[in-house]
Design a protein around this motif. Sequence first.
Motif, PDB file in Angstrom:
ATOM      1  N   UNK A 151       0.882  -1.279  -0.019  1.00  0.00           N
ATOM      2  CA  UNK A 151       0.061  -0.087   0.016  1.00  0.00           C
ATOM      3  C   UNK A 151       0.824   1.189  -0.042  1.00  0.00           C
ATOM      4  N   UNK A 152       1.857   1.371   0.660  1.00  0.00           N
ATOM      5  CA  UNK A 152       2.689   2.453   0.644  1.00  0.00           C
ATOM      6  C   UNK A 152       3.382   2.626  -0.683  1.00  0.00           C
ATOM      7  N   UNK A 153       3.724   1.491  -1.309  1.00  0.00           N
ATOM      8  CA  UNK A 153       4.306   1.834  -2.552  1.00  0.00           C
ATOM      9  C   UNK A 153       3.460   2.329  -3.525  1.00  0.00           C
ATOM     10  N   UNK A 154       2.132   1.861  -3.566  1.00  0.00           N
ATOM     11  CA  UNK A 154       0.956   2.225  -4.101  1.00  0.00           C
ATOM     12  C   UNK A 154       0.570   3.714  -4.095  1.00  0.00           C
ATOM     13  N   UNK A 160       0.026  17.226   0.287  1.00  0.00           N
ATOM     14  CA  UNK A 160      -0.666  16.149   0.395  1.00  0.00           C
ATOM     15  C   UNK A 160      -1.176  15.954   1.744  1.00  0.00           C
ATOM     16  N   UNK A 161      -2.415  15.141   1.763  1.00  0.00           N
ATOM     17  CA  UNK A 161      -3.140  14.837   3.071  1.00  0.00           C
ATOM     18  C   UNK A 161      -2.342  13.346   3.419  1.00  0.00           C
ATOM     19  N   UNK A 162      -2.974  13.095   4.640  1.00  0.00           N
ATOM     20  CA  UNK A 162      -2.363  11.644   5.139  1.00  0.00           C
ATOM     21  C   UNK A 162      -3.321  10.574   5.039  1.00  0.00           C
ATOM     22  N   UNK A 163      -4.373  10.862   4.208  1.00  0.00           N
ATOM     23  CA  UNK A 163      -5.293   9.839   4.015  1.00  0.00           C
ATOM     24  C   UNK A 163      -4.967   8.719   3.236  1.00  0.00           C
ATOM     25  N   UNK A 164      -5.539   7.453   3.308  1.00  0.00           N
ATOM     26  CA  UNK A 164      -5.223   6.334   2.666  1.00  0.00           C
ATOM     27  C   UNK A 164      -5.023   6.304   1.230  1.00  0.00           C
ATOM     28  N   UNK A 165      -5.859   7.170   0.708  1.00  0.00           N
ATOM     29  CA  UNK A 165      -5.859   7.608  -0.724  1.00  0.00           C
ATOM     30  C   UNK A 165      -5.303   8.915  -0.559  1.00  0.00           C
ATOM     31  N   UNK A 198      -7.907   0.657   0.913  1.00  0.00           N
ATOM     32  CA  UNK A 198      -8.332   0.785   2.240  1.00  0.00           C
ATOM     33  C   UNK A 198      -8.743   1.979   2.884  1.00  0.00           C
ATOM     34  N   UNK A 199      -9.543   2.712   1.943  1.00  0.00           N
ATOM     35  CA  UNK A 199     -10.086   3.845   2.659  1.00  0.00           C
ATOM     36  C   UNK A 199     -11.358   3.593   3.527  1.00  0.00           C
ATOM     37  N   UNK A 200     -11.536   3.909   4.901  1.00  0.00           N
ATOM     38  CA  UNK A 200     -12.570   3.581   5.770  1.00  0.00           C
ATOM     39  C   UNK A 200     -13.738   3.727   5.124  1.00  0.00           C
TER      40      UNK A 200
END
Length: 438
Positions: free
Chosen positions: A9-12, A33-38, A159-161
């Motif tokens: 996920x970090x690489x994506x 940039x935000x720190x959101x999953x996407x 993996x966004x909530x």
Amino acid sequence: MSEAEVLDLALARAAWRAAVVVQLGAGDVRPTWSRTPLPAITNLESLHHAVAFAHVDRVRLLHNDSAPTALELADGNWGPAVRRLAGSTAKSDETIAQLAAAFDQHLAPSCMRPRTRADYWRAWRLVGTWAVARRAVPDILPMSLVTLKALTWDLVCFAVPTSQIELVWKAVQARHRQLHLRPPMTDIGQSTRWSRMLGMIRGRPAALKLPIQKATVRWLLAWRPASFVEHRARLLTVVATLACLRVSEVTRLQVCDLWFDHLMAYGVPGFEGTCSVHIGQRKNDAERKGHYPALGRAKDPSLDIVAQLRVWMRTTGLSVHATCQKRRRPEARCDVCPPLFPLSRRVRGELAVDLSRPCNRQRASDWIRQAVAQAGGDSTRFSGISARKGGISVAIDAGVPEAILYLQSGHGQALPARAYMQLSSPARFLETFEAFGL
């Protein structure tokens, strides 16, 4: 997630950010940039000159109305604010189009609360960032159901909530309605079915926050902490629970919102020592008619919240200003009275109360968790909403009628009869308080 999944996920996400930068084009384009999953671009509206937005309606696509308007900042003192905006008199040479534009600028945003607009804008920034990465900027306004499905699949893959995905759906629908466009979800109940779908697939409900119990309230009222910080936390928690307040409501309280002996106005003896909490702005009271949750007189003097609030104000130096107009103009926020639960700061090693600074929602939630932890609760299972949950839950358990509970909490759907409801006995206002058995 396993370590391998976290790394993937970090690489994506890193590849995602790189793809967005490429699509934005060369030149003076510096996304943050935000720190959101996407990852989402937080300064999206300032990048209107980017190549990715060259062939779309930038005004509608990047419009950000999340900031409070001048009339909202006036907080009920709308008369002077309107005069500042329109001048001392209406200009006779203004056209209909100019007047309508003034409406759109100063009034229309208030169809939604500022906090809701801010939430929707954060979600729309994510939509805009996704569109840049997927080369779909022309497809998001108006957006088809196919595009919304594609967006949702990417959100799930990153993996966004679930709560954030649902907020994205709401933001998309709201922007389309605001611009008089056909929204992607048109079937009745479609968003509900999609939410249920995500719940079934993910199969892991969010950890529910617990309500504050009667025993916790009793313990906090009997507790006499030595420090100002603990004293403030316990009183804020008790007031928020007994009055069924949202965190945003308890943070807005000023000393002039405590209306001591307010129920005595009925002319019925026996209500001395009670207090009504004036809630000038409430989600279920958008018209500002006013809600007045009542705090009664405890049978045990050591558990009397009204007496303790009087002591709190006296020892902390909190008092109603001589020029306060809250009783005459309850719909407007007072400009001269201090907050009921002010912040504090260290001055030369000594703790000083800052009467000019109210706490914010995060601080209030933290104080509620700290107070519950002192009473023996698990702070990780509580938050700011636990106070309102506790007050409403205790009242329901005690059989308080829903119509009476509404007058205390504002909880529940709006019913036409409530606009005409006038209780003949002030004792009915105290039924929620009495449910705590103090």
